[in-house]
Every structure is written in C-alpha cells, then in structure tokens.
Design a protein around this motif. Sequence first.
Motif, short mmCIF file in Angstrom:
data_model
loop_
_atom_site.label_atom_id
_atom_site.label_comp_id
_atom_site.label_asym_id
_atom_site.label_seq_id
_atom_site.Cartn_x
_atom_site.Cartn_y
_atom_site.Cartn_z
N TYR A 178 -20.22 9.48 0.61
CA TYR A 178 -20.25 8.53 -0.72
C TYR A 178 -20.81 6.95 -0.29
CZ TYR A 178 -18.24 6.16 -4.64
OH TYR A 178 -18.07 5.50 -6.11
N ASP A 180 -21.31 3.91 -1.67
CA ASP A 180 -21.27 2.60 -2.35
C ASP A 180 -20.41 1.74 -1.39
OD1 ASP A 180 -20.07 0.50 -3.72
OD2 ASP A 180 -19.32 1.71 -5.47
N TYR A 183 -17.62 -0.43 -2.08
CA TYR A 183 -16.34 0.22 -2.01
C TYR A 183 -16.00 0.46 -0.61
CZ TYR A 183 -13.31 4.25 -1.98
OH TYR A 183 -12.34 4.92 -1.66
N LEU A 184 -16.77 0.76 0.24
CA LEU A 184 -16.53 1.12 1.79
C LEU A 184 -16.03 -0.23 2.40
CD1 LEU A 184 -19.33 3.54 2.58
CD2 LEU A 184 -17.07 3.91 2.28
N GLU A 185 -16.74 -1.31 2.17
CA GLU A 185 -16.12 -2.59 2.81
C GLU A 185 -14.69 -2.93 2.40
OE1 GLU A 185 -19.02 -5.32 1.68
OE2 GLU A 185 -20.51 -4.81 3.15
N ARG A 186 -14.43 -2.59 1.04
CA ARG A 186 -13.01 -2.71 0.49
C ARG A 186 -12.04 -2.06 1.25
NH1 ARG A 186 -12.35 -1.92 -5.47
NH2 ARG A 186 -10.26 -2.85 -4.92
N VAL A 187 -12.44 -0.62 1.44
CA VAL A 187 -11.61 0.33 2.08
C VAL A 187 -11.41 -0.12 3.57
CG1 VAL A 187 -11.71 2.56 3.24
CG2 VAL A 187 -12.28 2.39 0.78
N HIS A 213 -4.59 0.65 -0.52
CA HIS A 213 -5.86 1.12 -0.25
C HIS A 213 -5.95 2.68 -0.82
CE1 HIS A 213 -6.11 4.06 2.89
NE2 HIS A 213 -7.16 4.22 2.93
N LEU A 216 -7.46 3.33 -4.17
CA LEU A 216 -9.14 3.03 -4.30
C LEU A 216 -9.81 4.53 -4.52
CD1 LEU A 216 -9.67 0.64 -1.37
CD2 LEU A 216 -9.40 0.09 -3.90
N GLN A 219 -10.22 4.68 -8.05
CA GLN A 219 -11.10 3.77 -8.71
C GLN A 219 -12.49 3.57 -8.60
OE1 GLN A 219 -8.86 0.13 -7.71
NE2 GLN A 219 -6.72 1.03 -8.08
N ARG A 220 -12.98 4.46 -8.03
CA ARG A 220 -14.52 4.67 -7.65
C ARG A 220 -15.17 4.37 -8.91
NH1 ARG A 220 -15.76 7.83 -2.75
NH2 ARG A 220 -13.93 7.88 -1.62
N SER A 221 -16.47 3.56 -8.78
CA SER A 221 -17.30 3.54 -9.85
C SER A 221 -17.78 4.82 -10.33
CB SER A 221 -18.34 2.53 -9.46
OG SER A 221 -19.20 3.14 -8.58
#
Length: 230
Positions: A178, A180, A183-187, A213, A216, A219-221
């Motif tokens: 995946y 995005d 998204y990975l930075e938020r994780v 976490h 998330l 909540q993926r786009s």
Amino acid sequence: MQNGQSQLSEFLRYLSCGRVKVGERIPSLSQLSRELGISIATLREQLEVARMMGLVEVRPRTGIRLLPYQFKPAVLHSLYFSLSQNAETFLQYADLRTHIETSYWYEAVGLLNSEDHQQLKSLIQRAKEKLTANPPQIPHQEHRLLHLTIFKRLDNPFVQGILEAYWEVYEAVGLDVYTDFAYLERVWQYHEKMVDAICKQNFNEGYEALVEHMDLIYQRSKRPSYQTFE
C-alpha cells in the motif's frame, strides 16, 4: 476434564503421547502402520494432516520429525479458505487481531526488557529512513517486526499464532504494498509514540497510541486490492 485424545487420529494420538520428543525422528510408516494397527494409506492421510498443521516435518533424507507446537499453520489454512470464499473476511480477522493486541498490551509490554526496547527503537529508525529515502520505500518488514516484537514474550502459542497469521494474510491481501505515503507517515508517528511510551514505562500512553493507530486500517482513502485466493 478429558484430555481430547479421543478426538484425535491414531497418528496424532501417537505424537501427543510423549513417546517421541521434539526434534526426534519418527519411525517409518511401515513400522507405525503395524504399531498403530492402521493401513499405510490411512497413515499417509493422517501424516499429511499433521504436516499441514505444522506438527511434523517431512523430508526425503531425514524422514519425519516432530516439531515444536505452533498454532499458526492451522490458523492460516482456515484463513486462506475463508478468504477464497470472501476476501472481505480479512477485516473480521483484522478486528480479532485488534482485540487481541489491545487485550494483551499491558501484559506484553511489561515483559519486554532493555534489549527489546533497543530493537523497537531501531525498527522506528529504519522505517523513518525508508520513508524519507529517494525514492521512498515501504517499511513493511519493520511494521511486521515492530508489532510482533512488542508481543513476542507472551508465553501463549495461541496468541502468537493468531498474530503471526495476521501478518501472513496482511501480505497476501496486498496491504504490504500500500503506497499512500501520507498514510504510512501517520502510522509510523503512532508507532513512535508507542515505542517512546514503552521505553518510558508509560504503558497507558502507549495503549492510547495503539488504539488510535489500529483505527487507521479502516480509514484508508481507498481499500486495498485483494488478491484472489485460489
């Protein structure tokens, strides 16, 4: 309480009785057939079930050996069958994994030692380096190792099996690719909070970061492209 042996095949009863120790070679099929009073054909069928359950190792030159008990192989076979019928069941399994990690969080992090803390910090650093590389890379192995490291000292093969199987299926459904990166930075921001809290023995703060976490994945786009399980 019954020990459950009556529900096992002849070969599984033989393995469970303690006559063969982990790592030891099991007698030949012809010898076992005579000893257990079943045909070689039936014994081969029972051996294959044991092999798929991860209970024995079968190799041409070394023969059949008893392996340490693990839960993951049986879970994986069942999971892959479920996913072949309906790939969306991954989300149900992910929900089970969430409940297990949150339920065992305090017990698990309380068992970690300073060496484990350093390993978790190293995984955070490696993930950061991958995310900021040019081109950026997906820190999937670091993601997998971080979660499994947090729970690795739990002396419970069923918990370990469920968690390990989750990551096998996570890769099978394509979530390890995946891309995005926002998204990975938020994780990984949450992962860093979790690790910092663990190292400071602030387990409540780490638990809160874990729970946030975990949400998330829902909540993926866009949803991941599930593979076909055939």
